[in-house]
Structures are given as structure tokens and as C-alpha cells.
Motif scaffolding. Structure first.
Motif, PDB file in Angstrom:
ATOM      1  N   GLN A  19       0.831  -1.199   0.000  1.00  0.00           N
ATOM      2  CA  GLN A  19       0.000   0.000   0.000  1.00  0.00           C
ATOM      3  C   GLN A  19       0.867   1.250   0.000  1.00  0.00           C
ATOM      4  OE1 GLN A  19      -3.322   0.466  -0.428  1.00  0.00           O
ATOM      5  NE2 GLN A  19      -2.684   2.590  -0.570  1.00  0.00           N
ATOM      6  N   TYR A  22       2.268   1.773  -3.544  1.00  0.00           N
ATOM      7  CA  TYR A  22       1.285   2.344  -4.466  1.00  0.00           C
ATOM      8  C   TYR A  22       0.973   3.811  -4.133  1.00  0.00           C
ATOM      9  CZ  TYR A  22       0.303  -2.069  -6.805  1.00  0.00           C
ATOM     10  OH  TYR A  22       0.401  -3.214  -7.559  1.00  0.00           O
ATOM     11  N   THR A  52     -12.181   8.270 -12.995  1.00  0.00           N
ATOM     12  CA  THR A  52     -12.258   7.788 -11.615  1.00  0.00           C
ATOM     13  C   THR A  52     -11.215   6.701 -11.365  1.00  0.00           C
ATOM     14  OG1 THR A  52     -14.615   8.309 -11.511  1.00  0.00           O
ATOM     15  CG2 THR A  52     -13.767   6.743  -9.880  1.00  0.00           C
ATOM     16  N   ALA A  53     -11.082   5.783 -12.299  1.00  0.00           N
ATOM     17  CA  ALA A  53     -10.080   4.708 -12.162  1.00  0.00           C
ATOM     18  C   ALA A  53      -8.681   5.299 -12.138  1.00  0.00           C
ATOM     19  CB  ALA A  53     -10.223   3.699 -13.293  1.00  0.00           C
ATOM     20  N   TYR A  54      -8.450   6.289 -13.001  1.00  0.00           N
ATOM     21  CA  TYR A  54      -7.125   6.924 -13.015  1.00  0.00           C
ATOM     22  C   TYR A  54      -6.864   7.668 -11.705  1.00  0.00           C
ATOM     23  CZ  TYR A  54      -3.010   9.482 -14.061  1.00  0.00           C
ATOM     24  OH  TYR A  54      -1.731   9.967 -13.969  1.00  0.00           O
ATOM     25  N   LYS A  56      -7.884   6.904  -8.813  1.00  0.00           N
ATOM     26  CA  LYS A  56      -7.542   5.904  -7.799  1.00  0.00           C
ATOM     27  C   LYS A  56      -6.080   5.481  -7.910  1.00  0.00           C
ATOM     28  CE  LYS A  56     -12.164   4.088  -7.059  1.00  0.00           C
ATOM     29  NZ  LYS A  56     -13.055   2.935  -7.176  1.00  0.00           N
ATOM     30  N   ILE A  57      -5.551   5.440  -9.121  1.00  0.00           N
ATOM     31  CA  ILE A  57      -4.125   5.122  -9.303  1.00  0.00           C
ATOM     32  C   ILE A  57      -3.275   6.175  -8.616  1.00  0.00           C
ATOM     33  CG2 ILE A  57      -2.241   5.012 -11.000  1.00  0.00           C
ATOM     34  CD1 ILE A  57      -4.270   3.659 -12.920  1.00  0.00           C
ATOM     35  N   LYS A  61      -4.962   3.995  -4.330  1.00  0.00           N
ATOM     36  CA  LYS A  61      -6.081   3.163  -3.884  1.00  0.00           C
ATOM     37  C   LYS A  61      -6.375   2.019  -4.851  1.00  0.00           C
ATOM     38  CE  LYS A  61      -8.290   6.921  -1.417  1.00  0.00           C
ATOM     39  NZ  LYS A  61      -8.074   6.596  -0.057  1.00  0.00           N
ATOM     40  N   SER A  62      -5.546   1.904  -5.878  1.00  0.00           N
ATOM     41  CA  SER A  62      -5.771   0.868  -6.873  1.00  0.00           C
ATOM     42  C   SER A  62      -4.431   0.315  -7.338  1.00  0.00           C
ATOM     43  CB  SER A  62      -6.526   1.465  -8.065  1.00  0.00           C
ATOM     44  OG  SER A  62      -6.609   0.531  -9.110  1.00  0.00           O
ATOM     45  N   GLY A  63      -4.329  -0.992  -7.315  1.00  0.00           N
ATOM     46  CA  GLY A  63      -3.155  -1.620  -7.901  1.00  0.00           C
ATOM     47  C   GLY A  63      -3.300  -1.607  -9.412  1.00  0.00           C
ATOM     48  N   PHE A  64      -2.230  -1.851 -10.101  1.00  0.00           N
ATOM     49  CA  PHE A  64      -2.295  -1.872 -11.555  1.00  0.00           C
ATOM     50  C   PHE A  64      -1.164  -2.712 -12.094  1.00  0.00           C
ATOM     51  CE2 PHE A  64      -0.713   2.070  -9.802  1.00  0.00           C
ATOM     52  CZ  PHE A  64       0.598   2.110 -10.253  1.00  0.00           C
ATOM     53  N   ARG A  68       0.317  -1.399 -17.545  1.00  0.00           N
ATOM     54  CA  ARG A  68      -0.338  -0.100 -17.388  1.00  0.00           C
ATOM     55  C   ARG A  68       0.671   0.939 -16.881  1.00  0.00           C
ATOM     56  NH1 ARG A  68      -5.955  -0.174 -16.159  1.00  0.00           N
ATOM     57  NH2 ARG A  68      -5.953  -0.158 -18.394  1.00  0.00           N
TER      58      ARG A  68
END
Length: 90
Positions: A19, A22, A52-54, A56-57, A61-64, A68
Motif C-alpha cells: 500500500q 502504491y 475515476t479509475a485513473y 484511484k491510481i 487506492k488501486s493496484g495496476f 499499465r
């Protein structure tokens, strides 16, 4: 019982480290994006994901995937080592 707790503690430590990675990576990406005067919407469209997904990056808050991440660095025109090395060494 202690062995089980040690395994749980080790898993928890790894999750915290992941965490933290990221989060730091997202902060660095945001900084480079802003320095190039690019919007989150622009980045999201280039990555074929929602804004929204971006977001989070960048918020960690979002793994990738590595793919990507490579694409993000390509869009920003930066060498991944500039961002990743300091985070891993930190």
C-alpha cells in the motif's frame, strides 16, 4: 499459535508495504503529470480507463499492472527508474 500469528503479521506487513508503494508511486505520478500540465481526464483517455479509475491510481487506492505502469510512464515521457528507484530505496 505463535507461528500462525507470525505468518499473519508478515502478511500484514507486506500488505502495508504494498500500500505504501502504491501511495508513493501515485504521488510521484501525479507530480509528473501536473508538471506536464496534463489532466487526469487526458491520462485516463490515453489509458482507456475512466477518470475515476485513473484518480484511484494517483491516490494509491488501486493496484495496476506493469503494462499499465509502463504506458503511464510512456505518456508522461519519463524513465521509470526516476520514479521507482527512490521509492524502492526509501
Amino acid at each position: 499459535m505463535r507461528i500462525v500469528l507470525t505468518q499473519i503479521e508478515a502478511t500484514y506487513d507486506l500488505e502495508l508495504m504494498e500500500q505504501q508503494f502504491y501511495t508513493e508511486l501515485g504521488i510521484a505520478i501525479r507530480s509528473y503529470r501536473r508538471s506536464k500540465n496534463l489532466s487526469q481526464d487526458y491520462m485516463a483517455k490515453k489509458l482507456n480507463i475512466s477518470q475515476t479509475a485513473y484518480s484511484k491510481i494517483e491516490a494509491g487506492k488501486s493496484g495496476f499492472s506493469a503494462f499499465r505502469l509502463r504506458h503511464i510512464f510512456k505518456i508522461l515521457g519519463i524513465d521509470p527508474r526516476i520514479i521507482i528507484a527512490p521509492i524502492l530505496e526509501g
